[in-house]
Design a protein around this motif. Structure first.
Motif, PDB file in Angstrom:
ATOM      1  N   ASP A 185       0.809  -1.214   0.000  1.00  0.00           N
ATOM      2  CA  ASP A 185       0.000   0.000   0.000  1.00  0.00           C
ATOM      3  C   ASP A 185       0.845   1.269   0.000  1.00  0.00           C
ATOM      4  OD1 ASP A 185      -2.228  -1.570   0.069  1.00  0.00           O
ATOM      5  OD2 ASP A 185      -2.415  -1.521   2.242  1.00  0.00           O
ATOM      6  N   ILE A 186       2.104   1.148   0.393  1.00  0.00           N
ATOM      7  CA  ILE A 186       2.958   2.325   0.523  1.00  0.00           C
ATOM      8  C   ILE A 186       3.641   2.607  -0.813  1.00  0.00           C
ATOM      9  CG2 ILE A 186       4.861   3.370   1.782  1.00  0.00           C
ATOM     10  CD1 ILE A 186       4.267   1.394   4.058  1.00  0.00           C
ATOM     11  N   GLU A 187       3.155   3.634  -1.513  1.00  0.00           N
ATOM     12  CA  GLU A 187       3.734   4.036  -2.798  1.00  0.00           C
ATOM     13  C   GLU A 187       3.865   2.863  -3.766  1.00  0.00           C
ATOM     14  OE1 GLU A 187       7.369   6.037  -1.993  1.00  0.00           O
ATOM     15  OE2 GLU A 187       6.402   7.775  -1.066  1.00  0.00           O
ATOM     16  N   GLN A 188       2.933   1.899  -3.673  1.00  0.00           N
ATOM     17  CA  GLN A 188       2.901   0.739  -4.567  1.00  0.00           C
ATOM     18  C   GLN A 188       4.202  -0.052  -4.537  1.00  0.00           C
ATOM     19  OE1 GLN A 188       1.754   2.399  -8.365  1.00  0.00           O
ATOM     20  NE2 GLN A 188      -0.410   2.329  -7.849  1.00  0.00           N
ATOM     21  N   ALA A 189       4.869  -0.038  -3.407  1.00  0.00           N
ATOM     22  CA  ALA A 189       6.106  -0.795  -3.241  1.00  0.00           C
ATOM     23  C   ALA A 189       5.895  -1.863  -2.174  1.00  0.00           C
ATOM     24  CB  ALA A 189       7.249   0.130  -2.825  1.00  0.00           C
TER      25      ALA A 189
END
Length: 207
Positions: A185-189
């Motif tokens: 979920d965090i910056e798509q990382a």
């Protein structure tokens, strides 16, 4: 309109009631349930130690898997760490017990937790872990998690698993864990260990 008033109106205007239809659900099955479980566990980021005898020394096994760990936590009878030293020096290892700590926060800083799983699921690599310790935070606060599982308790799918899972009467809690904690979920990382363990090792014990 109050909640109870709304529900009363629904009851008053319900003229017919129908039973839920009975539908047989057949979950996925595998030709080799054991190999599928190992494959899925590794796919979700876990590590498997296979063919471990019932009488094997789990202390030595866990120490080899995590040679740099200093603080361990478990309430399993076979885990004592007696005679073992820390890392490349002679530092004594610390063993905490989740049943005797004053509060969950006392488990903070645990490097490796060793717990018992009761059902493994080939479909997704999940393992059911009932709460058998006073502080269930042990399952989530440790840096690394070692789950001991008897290989005879591996089933095909979640339907089979729910037919077999149970919870300890003292705590009435349990959880499925599949590999290390991860989120994207965090910056798509993809981030490993965001909410719980950064690594999971499954120790499969022979019958």
């Amino acid at each position: 309109m109050k909640k109870e008033d709304f529900l009363n109106k629904l009851r008053q205007n319900t003229h017919f009631q129908y039973d839920m239809p009975k539908e047989e659900i057949k979950g996925i099955e595998y030709e080799d349930t054991f190999e599928q479980f190992v494959r899925m566990t590794e796919t979700v980021g876990g590590h498997v130690i296979n063919d471990v005898r019932k009488d094997a020394d789990l202390n030595e096994l866990v120490r080899r898997a995590y040679p740099d760990a200093k603080v361990f936590c478990s309430n399993l009878k076979g885990i004592t760490l007696k005679g073992l030293k820390g890392g490349n020096d002679s530092t004594a290892l610390e063993l905490r017990n989740p049943d005797t700590v004053a509060e969950a926060n006392d488990l903070n800083g645990t490097d490796v937790a060793i717990v018992q799983g009761t059902v493994g699921v080939a479909e997704n690599g999940c393992i059911w872990i009932p709460q058998t310790m006073k502080e269930k935070a042990l399952l989530f606060i440790s840096e690394y998690l070692v789950i001991v599982l008897n290989r005879k308790n591996i089933v095909n799918n979640m339907h089979d698993a729910y037919d077999r899972i149970g919870m300890d009467d003292r705590y009435n809690f349990g959880t499925f864990i599949s590999g290390p904690s991860k989120t994207a979920d965090i910056e798509q990382a993809l981030v490993i260990g965001a909410q719980a363990a950064r690594g999971v090792t499954v120790v499969l014990v022979d019958e």
